[in-house]
Design a protein around this motif. Structure first.
Motif, PDB file in Angstrom:
ATOM      1  N   SER A  61      27.900  16.973  -3.440  1.00  0.00           N
ATOM      2  CA  SER A  61      27.424  16.567  -2.057  1.00  0.00           C
ATOM      3  C   SER A  61      28.231  17.182  -0.830  1.00  0.00           C
ATOM      4  O   SER A  61      29.049  17.967  -0.918  1.00  0.00           O
ATOM      5  CB  SER A  61      27.467  14.930  -2.029  1.00  0.00           C
ATOM      6  N   TYR A  84      23.081  16.796   1.834  1.00  0.00           N
ATOM      7  CA  TYR A  84      22.438  16.951   0.489  1.00  0.00           C
ATOM      8  C   TYR A  84      23.460  16.242  -0.313  1.00  0.00           C
ATOM      9  O   TYR A  84      24.660  16.451  -0.470  1.00  0.00           O
ATOM     10  CB  TYR A  84      22.155  18.254   0.343  1.00  0.00           C
ATOM     11  N   THR A  85      22.882  15.567  -1.629  1.00  0.00           N
ATOM     12  CA  THR A  85      23.485  15.277  -2.650  1.00  0.00           C
ATOM     13  C   THR A  85      22.616  15.543  -4.072  1.00  0.00           C
ATOM     14  O   THR A  85      21.443  15.362  -4.072  1.00  0.00           O
ATOM     15  CB  THR A  85      23.759  13.473  -2.879  1.00  0.00           C
ATOM     16  N   LYS A  87      20.842  15.440  -7.369  1.00  0.00           N
ATOM     17  CA  LYS A  87      20.086  14.393  -7.674  1.00  0.00           C
ATOM     18  C   LYS A  87      20.663  13.665  -8.614  1.00  0.00           C
ATOM     19  O   LYS A  87      20.576  12.299  -8.680  1.00  0.00           O
ATOM     20  CB  LYS A  87      18.808  15.101  -8.308  1.00  0.00           C
ATOM     21  N   ARG A  90      22.904  10.933  -7.226  1.00  0.00           N
ATOM     22  CA  ARG A  90      22.273   9.887  -6.226  1.00  0.00           C
ATOM     23  C   ARG A  90      22.480   8.641  -6.598  1.00  0.00           C
ATOM     24  O   ARG A  90      22.652   8.494  -7.794  1.00  0.00           O
ATOM     25  CB  ARG A  90      20.882  10.175  -5.675  1.00  0.00           C
ATOM     26  N   CYS A  91      22.363   7.767  -5.718  1.00  0.00           N
ATOM     27  CA  CYS A  91      22.254   6.026  -5.823  1.00  0.00           C
ATOM     28  C   CYS A  91      23.874   5.723  -6.442  1.00  0.00           C
ATOM     29  O   CYS A  91      23.687   4.696  -7.084  1.00  0.00           O
ATOM     30  CB  CYS A  91      21.126   5.987  -6.768  1.00  0.00           C
ATOM     31  N   ALA A  95      26.753   9.675  -0.828  1.00  0.00           N
ATOM     32  CA  ALA A  95      26.457  10.227   0.516  1.00  0.00           C
ATOM     33  C   ALA A  95      26.715   9.345   1.458  1.00  0.00           C
ATOM     34  O   ALA A  95      27.253   9.973   2.660  1.00  0.00           O
ATOM     35  CB  ALA A  95      24.971  10.440   0.444  1.00  0.00           C
TER      36      ALA A  95
END
Length: 150
Positions: A61, A84-85, A87, A90-91, A95
């Motif tokens: 990230s 940007y992180t 994929k 993510r979640c 970020a």
């Protein structure tokens, strides 16, 4: 998040080329443009910095702070950019943690407020950002959302 480290590029200047290539691969902005901004930061010509989150030595990230993120509101500065992180990361709150790190690092340097442009709705609000106005992006037909963090 404990296994990941958030750093400034000044802490790991040896990652400059890798970071510039990573951001270029995500956003298509020429690597040289990233290197120019990163060199200004590393040479202390500006306090607007570059931030990375690492999983070991892998960038997962990142984001930067620059004067203007390619929009017509030159008075709304500085801008968080290139958020940007990867994929698969993510979640997981990464970020948001990097965003908070950037805000706090800038506050320590008396850099506030910060701005950013995005077409995301709902994400940045979770981290204290407020919708400010619509702006015209350079070479963009549609208006883009501008957020502020005070």
């Amino acid at each position: 998040m404990n296994e990941y480290r958030i750093i400034t590029l000044r802490e790991r200047a040896d990652l400059k080329d890798m970071a510039a290539e990573w951001f270029h691969s995500k956003w298509g902005v020429p690597k040289e443009a990233y290197l120019e901004c990163m060199n200004a930061y590393l040479n202390r010509e500006t306090e607007y910095g570059w931030y990375l989150c690492l999983d070991g030595e892998k960038i997962i990230s990142g984001m930067g702070v620059i004067e203007n993120d390619f929009h017509d509101r030159k008075d709304l500065t500085p801008n968080v950019c290139a958020v940007y992180t990867e994929k698969e990361y993510r979640c997981k709150g990464i970020a948001g943690r990097v965003l908070n790190y950037v805000v706090e690092d800038c506050r320590k340097k008396d850099i506030s407020p910060l701005y950013l442009i995005t077409n995301h709705i709902g994400f940045y609000e979770k981290y204290g950002w407020e919708f400010l106005c619509m702006v015209q992006g350079d070479d963009e037909l549609e208006m883009t959302r501008m957020y502020i963090h005070r």
